[in-house]
Design a protein around this motif. Structure first.
Motif: not given
Length: 297
Positions: A23, A25, A27, A32-35, A74, A76
């Motif tokens: 995992y 992320y 910013t 901005s995203n989390a993957s 992802e 975003s």
């Protein structure tokens, strides 16, 4: 097509009984995203491309274009796009007051992002750039492969319109952040398909390259700058509907080598048939000056 893509990627994942999850992320005030990374090849954990040159990275990835070792999901969000939507919806009068002929300050700061958020699926080849004495890799990766992105809203002039869209893209991208230097690149070719008939379906090409070097003079354009360009055409007639060119000056922080400041100056051209129906009747700002302050951590 999207369902087939998801089924295909899930099938690929199922072939690897020892797939590892990772995992991460990122910013940024614009993106901005989390993957979630799913390794399809156990040996992928031991790949280290830290000592490869930029050309060697491209060459190695291109040689393995059809041999995927990673599946990426992802989510975003685009904070400045959301801020632009909020500002216009809540302060329409002030928004108009910040306009002069074809120039609008809010649109200028937020231009270039067509959606407030998206969900993406990527399958392809990945290389890692391991940091010395650090287990967390973060965004230190390079990719080549096939990207599918989806969303349900598109933006025009800081207004959101319901639109189930899908993006299909072939991409070569990467970030190497090591030893006081950050190198970031992206080359892409793809197509964007809209459910809302007021938006024109398109095909596009784009390139972006950015470099920050804390070991050189922060006023240097050679070591601390970025550029980006993109061209979009009507997917049916191939008529040019959008063109964008951006130059950015980077300013590495003098007190923190993980932070930099930037100012992007660019130009966005929108063709007369970029939008259709009701959106075309509303009028199109064909020439937009782009001004984007940015902070990178």
């Amino acid at each position: 097509m999207l369902k087939l893509f998801i089924l295909y990627t899930l099938f690929i994942v199922s072939l690897s009984a020892e797939s590892a999850l990772e995992y991460d992320y990122e910013t940024d005030i614009y993106y901005s995203n989390a993957s979630v990374y799913i390794d399809l090849d156990k040996e992928n954990e031991n790949i280290d491309a830290s000592n490869l040159s930029e050309i060697e990275i491209y060459t190695r990835l291109l040689r393995h274009t059809f041999s995927p070792n990673i599946f990426l999901i992802e989510a975003s969000i685009h904070p400045m796009s959301l801020a632009g939507l909020y500002f216009r919806s809540e302060h329409e009068g002030l928004y108009k007051d910040l306009s002069y002929k074809d120039f609008n300050l809010i649109r200028s700061v937020t231009a270039g992002f067509e959606e407030p958020y998206s969900l993406s699926f990527f399958i392809g080849r990945m290389l890692k750039f391991n940091r010395k004495n650090e287990e967390h890799i973060g965004s230190n990766r390079a990719f080549i492969g096939y990207l599918t992105s989806i969303g349900d809203y598109s933006i025009k002039d800081n207004k959101a319109y319901y639109d189930k869209w899908i993006n299909l893209e072939f991409k070569l991208k990467g970030t190497r952040d090591q030893k006081g230097e950050n190198l970031d690149w992206s080359f892409r070719f793809g197509s964007r398909i809209h459910d809302n008939r007021n938006f024109t379906n398109s095909i596009y090409i784009g390139a972006r390259r950015s470099r920050i070097d804390f070991n050189h003079n922060y006023l240097s354009w050679l070591y601390n700058s970025a550029f980006a360009f993109s061209l979009s055409s009507n997917a049916t007639t191939f008529e040019l509907i959008e063109a964008e060119l951006i130059l950015e000056k980077k300013f590495p922080s003098l007190w923190d080598k993980s932070m930099s400041f930037g100012l992007e100056i660019g130009y966005l051209y929108t063709g007369p048939n970029r939008y259709l129906g009701e959106l075309q009747e509303e009028g199109i700002n064909r020439h937009v000056l782009i001004l984007r302050p940015n902070i990178k951590f």
